[in-house]
Design an enzyme around this catalytic site. Sequence first.
Site, short mmCIF file in Angstrom:
data_model
loop_
_atom_site.label_atom_id
_atom_site.label_comp_id
_atom_site.label_asym_id
_atom_site.label_seq_id
_atom_site.Cartn_x
_atom_site.Cartn_y
_atom_site.Cartn_z
N ASP A 190 1.01 -1.13 0.02
CA ASP A 190 0.12 -0.17 0.15
C ASP A 190 1.06 1.26 -0.07
O ASP A 190 2.42 1.08 0.19
CB ASP A 190 -0.99 -0.24 1.48
N ASP B 230 -0.79 5.38 0.78
CA ASP B 230 -0.54 5.74 2.03
C ASP B 230 -0.66 5.07 3.50
O ASP B 230 -1.12 3.83 3.64
CB ASP B 230 -1.63 6.79 1.94
N THR C 287 -2.98 1.75 -4.80
CA THR C 287 -3.01 2.54 -3.45
C THR C 287 -4.41 3.57 -4.33
O THR C 287 -4.33 3.82 -5.44
CB THR C 287 -1.63 3.60 -4.15
N GLN D 86 -6.99 6.05 -5.41
CA GLN D 86 -6.93 7.49 -5.33
C GLN D 86 -8.27 7.98 -5.42
O GLN D 86 -7.66 8.94 -6.98
CB GLN D 86 -5.50 8.12 -6.36
N CYS E 153 -5.91 3.14 -8.39
CA CYS E 153 -7.99 3.19 -8.44
C CYS E 153 -7.81 4.61 -8.76
O CYS E 153 -7.98 5.61 -7.49
CB CYS E 153 -8.30 2.44 -7.76
N HIS F 74 -10.63 6.16 -9.03
CA HIS F 74 -12.23 6.75 -9.07
C HIS F 74 -13.01 6.68 -7.35
O HIS F 74 -12.52 6.24 -6.70
CB HIS F 74 -13.01 5.21 -10.00
N CYS G 247 -11.58 -1.51 -9.47
CA CYS G 247 -10.22 -1.93 -9.46
C CYS G 247 -9.92 -1.26 -7.52
O CYS G 247 -9.22 -1.24 -6.79
CB CYS G 247 -9.62 -1.24 -10.21
N ARG G 248 -11.07 -0.64 -6.78
CA ARG G 248 -10.71 -0.37 -5.95
C ARG G 248 -10.58 -1.01 -4.50
O ARG G 248 -11.18 -1.83 -4.38
CB ARG G 248 -12.10 1.19 -5.48
N ARG H 166 -8.40 -2.40 4.15
CA ARG H 166 -9.29 -2.45 2.55
C ARG H 166 -7.98 -3.37 1.59
O ARG H 166 -8.27 -4.29 1.08
CB ARG H 166 -9.52 -1.11 2.09
#
Length: 192
Positions: free
Chosen positions: A7, A9, A50, A52, A89, A91, A99-100, A129
């Site tokens: 990951d 962040d 990640t 985004q 991602c 979206h 993809c999220r 997640r």
Amino acid sequence: MKLLILDRDGTLNRGRDDKVASPDEWEPLPGALEAVARLNHGGWRVVLVTNQSGIGRGLFDMASLNAIHVKMHRQLAAAGARVEAIFICPHAPEDRCDCRKPLPGLFLQIGARFGVPLADVPAAGNSLRHVQAGAAAGCPTHLLLTGASAGLAGHEAAAIPGLPPGTQVHADLGAFADWLLAQPVPAAKTAA
């Protein structure tokens, strides 16, 4: 190929409630860049995954995200580290994409792109997640107690709601790197 999915962040850099939206806001976590360097020197290729959603929400654009990643790559290089690829991602949650995270779409893309079985690709991150997406894709999962998960320190893995079974818990990216580098290499992967 020894491939690892991280990951971004809260794992590699400090996360922010209002999103990391500019290079000035991207700040590595203490020891994280050095941990990636140790992993690279141990033969691990590192890929980032990640969410985004700031792009989908109009909080920043792809040019800003690219500038953030240029800064990140420069700081990694200065520490003797590198990231092979970044899968994002862009979206917003309401877009209902596959993809999220916690959906496994990006992880499946990585498996296809690199031609590796995801059962051999550890996934480590600080958010449930990320770990849930990795587990859904078949990756061995690792939760790092940094960023959003820092408050879980001292909890047994079985007591963390939503944590996929078999997930290992580590204090931070450095502790995870130490653990991973100490694991024996399977005999089939040591043949010349």
